[in-house]
Scaffold this motif. Structure first.
Motif, short mmCIF file in Angstrom:
data_model
loop_
_atom_site.label_atom_id
_atom_site.label_comp_id
_atom_site.label_asym_id
_atom_site.label_seq_id
_atom_site.Cartn_x
_atom_site.Cartn_y
_atom_site.Cartn_z
N ASP A 141 -4.34 0.27 1.26
CA ASP A 141 -5.68 0.51 0.72
C ASP A 141 -5.92 1.95 0.27
O ASP A 141 -7.01 2.29 -0.17
CB ASP A 141 -6.74 0.14 1.76
CG ASP A 141 -6.80 -1.36 2.00
OD1 ASP A 141 -6.61 -2.11 1.03
OD2 ASP A 141 -7.04 -1.77 3.15
N TYR A 142 -4.92 2.81 0.38
CA TYR A 142 -5.06 4.20 -0.08
C TYR A 142 -3.69 4.71 -0.47
O TYR A 142 -2.66 4.16 -0.08
CB TYR A 142 -5.70 5.07 1.01
CG TYR A 142 -5.09 4.89 2.37
CD1 TYR A 142 -3.91 5.55 2.73
CD2 TYR A 142 -5.66 4.03 3.32
CE1 TYR A 142 -3.34 5.37 3.97
CE2 TYR A 142 -5.10 3.84 4.56
CZ TYR A 142 -3.93 4.52 4.88
OH TYR A 142 -3.36 4.33 6.11
N GLU A 143 -3.68 5.80 -1.25
CA GLU A 143 -2.41 6.31 -1.77
C GLU A 143 -1.69 7.21 -0.78
O GLU A 143 -0.49 7.07 -0.53
CB GLU A 143 -2.66 7.08 -3.07
CG GLU A 143 -1.39 7.64 -3.71
CD GLU A 143 -1.65 8.37 -5.01
OE1 GLU A 143 -0.70 8.94 -5.56
OE2 GLU A 143 -2.82 8.37 -5.48
N HIS A 144 -2.42 8.17 -0.20
CA HIS A 144 -1.81 9.18 0.67
C HIS A 144 -2.11 8.86 2.13
O HIS A 144 -3.28 8.73 2.52
CB HIS A 144 -2.34 10.57 0.33
CG HIS A 144 -2.10 10.98 -1.08
ND1 HIS A 144 -0.85 11.26 -1.57
CD2 HIS A 144 -2.96 11.13 -2.12
CE1 HIS A 144 -0.93 11.59 -2.85
NE2 HIS A 144 -2.20 11.51 -3.21
N SER A 145 -1.07 8.75 2.94
CA SER A 145 -1.22 8.39 4.34
C SER A 145 -1.59 9.61 5.19
O SER A 145 -1.49 10.75 4.75
CB SER A 145 0.07 7.77 4.84
OG SER A 145 -0.10 7.24 6.14
N LYS A 146 -2.03 9.38 6.41
CA LYS A 146 -2.24 10.45 7.38
C LYS A 146 -0.94 11.23 7.52
O LYS A 146 0.13 10.64 7.49
CB LYS A 146 -2.64 9.88 8.73
CG LYS A 146 -3.90 9.00 8.70
CD LYS A 146 -4.11 8.32 10.06
CE LYS A 146 -5.21 7.30 10.01
NZ LYS A 146 -5.40 6.58 11.28
N PRO A 147 -0.98 12.56 7.60
CA PRO A 147 -2.10 13.46 7.92
C PRO A 147 -2.98 13.86 6.73
O PRO A 147 -3.83 14.73 6.88
CB PRO A 147 -1.40 14.68 8.50
CG PRO A 147 -0.09 14.72 7.80
CD PRO A 147 0.32 13.30 7.63
N HIS A 148 -2.77 13.29 5.56
CA HIS A 148 -3.66 13.55 4.42
C HIS A 148 -5.06 13.03 4.75
O HIS A 148 -5.22 12.02 5.45
CB HIS A 148 -3.10 12.84 3.19
CG HIS A 148 -3.69 13.30 1.89
ND1 HIS A 148 -4.92 12.87 1.45
CD2 HIS A 148 -3.22 14.15 0.95
CE1 HIS A 148 -5.18 13.44 0.28
NE2 HIS A 148 -4.17 14.22 -0.04
N PRO A 149 -6.11 13.67 4.26
CA PRO A 149 -7.48 13.22 4.58
C PRO A 149 -7.92 11.96 3.86
O PRO A 149 -8.97 11.39 4.22
CB PRO A 149 -8.34 14.41 4.15
CG PRO A 149 -7.56 15.08 3.06
CD PRO A 149 -6.13 14.95 3.49
N GLU A 150 -7.16 11.51 2.86
CA GLU A 150 -7.63 10.38 2.03
C GLU A 150 -8.04 9.14 2.82
O GLU A 150 -9.09 8.54 2.50
CB GLU A 150 -6.57 9.99 1.00
CG GLU A 150 -7.05 8.88 0.08
CD GLU A 150 -5.98 8.38 -0.88
OE1 GLU A 150 -6.24 7.38 -1.55
OE2 GLU A 150 -4.89 8.99 -0.96
N PRO A 151 -7.30 8.70 3.85
CA PRO A 151 -7.74 7.49 4.55
C PRO A 151 -9.16 7.59 5.10
O PRO A 151 -9.97 6.66 4.92
CB PRO A 151 -6.71 7.34 5.67
CG PRO A 151 -5.49 8.00 5.12
CD PRO A 151 -5.99 9.17 4.34
N TYR A 152 -9.48 8.72 5.73
CA TYR A 152 -10.82 8.85 6.31
C TYR A 152 -11.88 9.15 5.26
O TYR A 152 -13.03 8.69 5.38
CB TYR A 152 -10.81 9.91 7.41
CG TYR A 152 -10.14 9.38 8.66
CD1 TYR A 152 -10.66 8.27 9.31
CD2 TYR A 152 -8.99 9.96 9.17
CE1 TYR A 152 -10.05 7.75 10.45
CE2 TYR A 152 -8.38 9.45 10.30
CZ TYR A 152 -8.91 8.34 10.93
OH TYR A 152 -8.31 7.81 12.05
#
Length: 211
Positions: free
Chosen positions: A134-145
């Motif tokens: 559901d998002y491009e960049h995984s944690k630790p990137h901030p995109e999920p949150y």
């Protein structure tokens, strides 16, 4: 009081992380590579994982692609047969759901998430679930949150993240959201110095979120 709680999944709501590690270790053992848990946890904190050690050992990417499928099959086997419940989670979510809106923000793949929750109640407490697809960049990137905040139409000050890994904590911090780290034996040696709160069990979350 917070209005929204964003839950990590693995290690927070279900005890799956040791089994994911074990599935990877089992897959790599078949080609003579030992997966070191301490190094795995360091790699994990950087958003990396199982295959960094394979590459360091000179394993070809085509072999890794094949082993990834093997690892995933082992993991789903464990998810269906091993005890992954965390005591008290359902009760905590039921109480919190009377006061706040909640979502899951996980790096788990959709297929694994579906296996885990085929016969469990947790999804019923959530407004939505964000999985890896559901998002491009995984944690630790901030995109999920940040994606979760947009879905809720929430300001970061209104939300609280619940995590158990330094990778997830870094994602929350980068998104500007207060983060509670709940103790997990598997990830307990990681650096949580940036956490807003530290708790031993999820039952302590009610005091923080609703206080």
């Amino acid at each position: 009081m917070k209005k929204y709680i964003l839950f990590d999944h693995d290690g927070v709501l279900v005890d799956t992380e040791p089994w994911y590690f074990r599935a990877g270790a089992r897959a790599l053992a078949a080609i003579g590579v030992t997966l070191d848990q301490e190094r795995y946890l360091r790699d994990m904190s950087l958003g990396l994982g199982t295959w960094e050690q394979a590459r360091a050992a000179g394993v070809d990417e085509r072999v890794i692609d094949r082993l990834r499928e093997v690892r995933d099959a082992y993991y789903q086997e464990y998810l269906r047969t091993e005890a992954i419940e965390i005591e008290g989670v359902v009760e905590v979510l039921a109480e919190l759901s009377k006061h706040v809106r909640m979502a899951v923000v996980t790096t788990a793949k959709r297929a694994d998430f579906e296996v885990i929750h085929e016969h469990r109640q947790l999804r019923g407490f959530m407004d939505f679930v964000l999985v890896r697809e559901d998002y491009e960049h995984s944690k630790p990137h901030p995109e999920p949150y940040l994606t979760a905040l947009r879905r809720f139409g929430a300001a970061k000050e209104e939300a609280l993240v619940v995590e158990d890994s330094s990778r997830g904590l870094s994602s929350a911090v980068a998104a500007g959201i207060d983060c509670v780290v709940v103790h997990n034996d598997f990830t307990g040696t990681q650096d949580f110095s940036q956490a807003t709160y530290r708790i031993d069990t999820l039952g302590e979350l009610k005091r923080i979120a609703l206080g």
